[in-house]
Scaffold this motif. Sequence first.
Motif, PDB file in Angstrom:
ATOM      1  N   GLY A 119       1.798   4.515  -1.719  1.00 55.39           N
ATOM      2  CA  GLY A 119       0.441   4.255  -1.275  1.00 55.39           C
ATOM      3  C   GLY A 119      -0.275   3.366  -2.260  1.00 55.39           C
ATOM      4  N   GLU A 120      -1.429   2.860  -1.828  1.00 59.27           N
ATOM      5  CA  GLU A 120      -2.231   2.005  -2.695  1.00 59.27           C
ATOM      6  C   GLU A 120      -3.684   2.059  -2.249  1.00 59.27           C
ATOM      7  OE1 GLU A 120      -0.858  -2.007  -4.110  1.00 59.27           O
ATOM      8  OE2 GLU A 120      -2.564  -2.691  -2.885  1.00 59.27           O
ATOM      9  N   VAL A 121      -4.580   2.113  -3.215  1.00 57.22           N
ATOM     10  CA  VAL A 121      -5.999   2.005  -2.947  1.00 57.22           C
ATOM     11  C   VAL A 121      -6.543   0.879  -3.830  1.00 57.22           C
ATOM     12  CG1 VAL A 121      -6.569   3.768  -4.668  1.00 57.22           C
ATOM     13  CG2 VAL A 121      -8.213   3.213  -2.866  1.00 57.22           C
ATOM     14  N   SER A 122      -7.403   0.045  -3.266  1.00 59.88           N
ATOM     15  CA  SER A 122      -7.919  -1.089  -4.033  1.00 59.88           C
ATOM     16  C   SER A 122      -9.415  -1.249  -3.791  1.00 59.88           C
ATOM     17  CB  SER A 122      -7.201  -2.381  -3.647  1.00 59.88           C
ATOM     18  OG  SER A 122      -7.558  -2.792  -2.337  1.00 59.88           O
ATOM     19  N   PHE A 123     -10.077  -1.827  -4.785  1.00 58.60           N
ATOM     20  CA  PHE A 123     -11.508  -2.112  -4.689  1.00 58.60           C
ATOM     21  C   PHE A 123     -11.742  -3.534  -5.161  1.00 58.60           C
ATOM     22  CE2 PHE A 123     -15.719  -2.374  -6.682  1.00 58.60           C
ATOM     23  CZ  PHE A 123     -16.515  -2.074  -5.576  1.00 58.60           C
ATOM     24  N   ASP A 172     -22.778 -10.354  -3.114  1.00 55.79           N
ATOM     25  CA  ASP A 172     -22.793  -8.928  -2.765  1.00 55.79           C
ATOM     26  C   ASP A 172     -21.602  -8.541  -1.903  1.00 55.79           C
ATOM     27  OD1 ASP A 172     -25.178  -8.529  -4.151  1.00 55.79           O
ATOM     28  OD2 ASP A 172     -26.398  -9.028  -2.408  1.00 55.79           O
ATOM     29  N   MET A 173     -20.442  -8.999  -2.280  1.00 54.54           N
ATOM     30  CA  MET A 173     -19.231  -8.598  -1.585  1.00 54.54           C
ATOM     31  C   MET A 173     -18.663  -7.335  -2.232  1.00 54.54           C
ATOM     32  SD  MET A 173     -15.565 -10.509  -1.240  1.00 54.54           S
ATOM     33  CE  MET A 173     -14.209  -9.696  -0.386  1.00 54.54           C
ATOM     34  N   TYR A 174     -18.453  -6.299  -1.416  1.00 54.12           N
ATOM     35  CA  TYR A 174     -17.831  -5.066  -1.869  1.00 54.12           C
ATOM     36  C   TYR A 174     -16.833  -4.636  -0.803  1.00 54.12           C
ATOM     37  CZ  TYR A 174     -21.821  -5.132  -5.006  1.00 54.12           C
ATOM     38  OH  TYR A 174     -22.755  -5.513  -5.935  1.00 54.12           O
ATOM     39  N   ARG A 175     -15.604  -4.356  -1.238  1.00 56.13           N
ATOM     40  CA  ARG A 175     -14.533  -4.105  -0.279  1.00 56.13           C
ATOM     41  C   ARG A 175     -13.582  -3.049  -0.831  1.00 56.13           C
ATOM     42  NH1 ARG A 175     -11.436  -6.612   3.770  1.00 56.13           N
ATOM     43  NH2 ARG A 175      -9.186  -6.481   3.471  1.00 56.13           N
ATOM     44  N   THR A 176     -13.217  -2.093   0.031  1.00 53.12           N
ATOM     45  CA  THR A 176     -12.259  -1.051  -0.333  1.00 53.12           C
ATOM     46  C   THR A 176     -11.170  -0.991   0.722  1.00 53.12           C
ATOM     47  OG1 THR A 176     -13.951   0.265  -1.452  1.00 53.12           O
ATOM     48  CG2 THR A 176     -11.934   1.401  -0.795  1.00 53.12           C
ATOM     49  N   THR A 177      -9.906  -0.892   0.287  1.00 55.19           N
ATOM     50  CA  THR A 177      -8.788  -0.750   1.215  1.00 55.19           C
ATOM     51  C   THR A 177      -7.898   0.407   0.785  1.00 55.19           C
ATOM     52  OG1 THR A 177      -7.302  -2.247   0.009  1.00 55.19           O
ATOM     53  CG2 THR A 177      -8.771  -3.236   1.637  1.00 55.19           C
ATOM     54  N   VAL A 178      -7.239   1.021   1.764  1.00 53.54           N
ATOM     55  CA  VAL A 178      -6.315   2.136   1.519  1.00 53.54           C
ATOM     56  C   VAL A 178      -5.048   1.881   2.310  1.00 53.54           C
ATOM     57  CG1 VAL A 178      -5.922   4.596   1.778  1.00 53.54           C
ATOM     58  CG2 VAL A 178      -8.183   3.775   1.115  1.00 53.54           C
ATOM     59  N   ASP A 179      -3.902   2.060   1.678  1.00 53.29           N
ATOM     60  CA  ASP A 179      -2.595   1.949   2.324  1.00 53.29           C
ATOM     61  C   ASP A 179      -1.814   3.217   2.002  1.00 53.29           C
ATOM     62  OD1 ASP A 179      -0.110   1.330   3.310  1.00 53.29           O
ATOM     63  OD2 ASP A 179       0.089  -0.587   2.265  1.00 53.29           O
ATOM     64  N   PHE A 180      -1.507   4.009   3.022  1.00 50.85           N
ATOM     65  CA  PHE A 180      -0.853   5.313   2.840  1.00 50.85           C
ATOM     66  C   PHE A 180       0.419   5.307   3.680  1.00 50.85           C
ATOM     67  CE2 PHE A 180      -0.319   9.849   3.873  1.00 50.85           C
ATOM     68  CZ  PHE A 180      -0.344  10.390   2.598  1.00 50.85           C
ATOM     69  N   ASP A 181       1.592   5.384   3.028  1.00 51.95           N
ATOM     70  CA  ASP A 181       2.899   5.256   3.688  1.00 51.95           C
ATOM     71  C   ASP A 181       3.725   6.491   3.358  1.00 51.95           C
ATOM     72  OD1 ASP A 181       5.093   4.277   4.984  1.00 51.95           O
ATOM     73  OD2 ASP A 181       5.373   2.532   3.704  1.00 51.95           O
ATOM     74  N   ARG A 182       4.140   7.256   4.396  1.00 50.31           N
ATOM     75  CA  ARG A 182       4.805   8.535   4.126  1.00 50.31           C
ATOM     76  C   ARG A 182       5.885   8.853   5.153  1.00 50.31           C
ATOM     77  NH1 ARG A 182       3.028   8.227  -0.109  1.00 50.31           N
ATOM     78  NH2 ARG A 182       1.937   9.755  -1.408  1.00 50.31           N
TER      79      ARG A 182
END
Length: 797
Positions: A246-250, A256-266
Amino acid sequence: MNKILLLTAGMLLKCLICFAQQPATIKGSVTISNGKSAPHISITIKGIGVTSDEKGQFIIKQIKAGSYIIKASAVGIKHTEKNITLSAGETKIVNFILAENDEALQEVNIAAIKNKYKISLPSASLRLNEPLLEAPQNIQIVSEQVIKDQQITSMSDGLIRNVSGAIRTQHWADMYANIKMRGSQIQAFRNGFNVVNSFWGPLTEDMSFVDHVEFVKGPAGFMLGSGDPSGLYNVVTKKPTGIDKGEVSFTAGSYDMYRTTVDFDRKLTEDGKLLFRLNASGQNKKSHRDFEYNDRYSFAPVLSYQTGNTKITAEYVVQQAKMSQVGSSYIFGVKGYGTFPVDFSQSDPLIPPTTINDQSVTVNVQHRFDEHWKLTAQGAYYNYKMSGNSAWPSKVNADGTLIRSIGIWDAASSMKLAQVFLNGNFNTGGIQHRILAGFDAGNKKYEADWNASVQLDTDQNPFNSEHPVYGTNPAAYTAFNTRRLTPLKERAIDAQGLIGSKYHSFYLQEELGFFSNKLRLTLAGRYTDLSEYNWGTPPETPNKASQFSPRFGLSYSIDHKTSVYAVYDKAFIPQSGILRDNAQVKPLTGVNTEIGIKKDWFDNRFNTTLSLYRIVKQNELTSDPTDPRRVYSVVLGEKRVQGIEFDLRGEITRGLQLIANYAYTDGKVTKANPDVESIKVGDVVPGFAKHTANSWLSYTLQDGLLKGAGVSTGFSWQIGRVPGTWSRTDNKPLPNYFRLDGGLFWGLDKIKITGNVFNILNKYLYDGEVYNFGTVTTYAWQTEPLRNYRLSIAYRF
């Protein structure tokens, strides 16, 4: 003395116990039946898992003595198990030979390779069943690692710099990608489906759920249904890999750019048959121009199940966007391009937001009969709803003042798509056969209301860009509320905003391999039958057409790293547009001829492709040069585009990755429609540059205290730019374009920090067009931001 003996005996016993507890090690390799190394294969034993490297080798340490079952597996292939017994301190060699073919291994590679600039194999959705080096086609793939390194957030966010000859104007901001290549706007595909349902195309994909993007140049229609002879791009979404990660990024950036992503692989089951992956993102972003913003959210779960030789994958994607009105990026002036500050806006701060909800469901079923034959069937449903506004001047005066108008733009789109295709290979004597046969069908509907507008200014008090005053007509902000009480379909009929098409096609392709597959001859044919209605044509009486399209290709491997190819292809695709005389819009037809050479260099670390092409198209629609509001279209007589393209991508030396490309594009009208006075023979195709060049260089330190740190830099250069519209009143070209970007990064173990600066030279950059508002020649342009930055931190788990 007895104490000494007892102590000695105790120490000996302790040593024996320690030796008995000394862990064992397993080493080995994984190959497929033809002896080729199999990288990215998951090797598991008692909950411990590793992945085979590029040479197919693996090692597992710290295993207690005992009896175990060790398994080799990957998504899309049969797993193999072995029973082993380990003694304390033993290093056991365990080798696996998988009963798979190159195609199966190819799918594993695509699923697992995430850290390279060069990808050598196309996705299964391209149906090619062969390495890119052998395909008689110019295909360039932008990998996930490139997307991350360049901090690309959507399809419209600079991704095209990685492909030769690709151009995009800023007209649709981050709403639609509308990528142009080889003289035309290319078709947008996702996982092998054509997802264009109107001229404007699908909502740009957020990169959070995108694995990689395949640019298919030239005669792309045969492989994936109806398609423009200039090419297509195919967005391949992320699927479960069978590896728990998995990966989480900010990301934070300018404006004023703010971005969050989540990648969850199981893996949901221990045997790896049931897999799950979830990608999600949230983004708030303003603009360098006043009053602009773009807030985006996406959610993309995928479930995959494999039973025996059958794999089923179900995918759902939802994207939501809340943004300022369409067209707010434009500036209009009469004194020439770039005559106002880069952050200036002719929009208005109080206009209600445009909202978009885009959803899709896809089910893919693959069944492998044996190592030579595989059947794929997939269906998809796409649904898109938009409620918003479009900004455009209704009048421009000779002194540069203007009347700003806001038009309603509500739309709904639905697409039902289906594909079934069979891949196979066999030999007859010394001839190898690769077979592709299939069926495509689609039912697309689009309805839009753009038939009402309200002026923000008046003739007595026009908008003066030299001394702007905003918020002068508060009633405009709620002007469409009453109209929206009427169902959209009724409004769309009134606005002549109905578009629809039904099509089905059958195709058969055989690639014959001679002389141990060194020479490959492709023979193919596609029959397409379609019916369509648009822009006032009643759905009950659609236009109908059908055509057979042949395809011929030839590819020859000079050696195992070099091939040359030639291809001839015909295209046949529906078009949508409003003609002033309400005449029937005919399908676009075209012919493409192309030759090229491909080569892998230095142990396949990087690849180069050089191609020469010529495309001739008939009946192509283009915007009416006399209509500044872009409502009407006109039909060209014939257009010819020819050029040269060069692409390089991969690892030049250890730690040094490079993407570089160049394109020469020459597009002209060769036959003019006598009914269109403003377009003549010899006119240059608008919206392109005669010369384009791009690069991206990234170097990572491999040793020392700063191991994992690196630097990257790249440029985009366009020479001989042509404005984006046909215009005979002012042929003033756009100035040459040059943008320099660069950044620093550091990554070690589970953490990666990336920072980039864009437009390092702080240049006033823009693209533009020329419009005629009555007798007033008007320059319209869209600016890019001055020097700006993004900083990302990602954590892998």
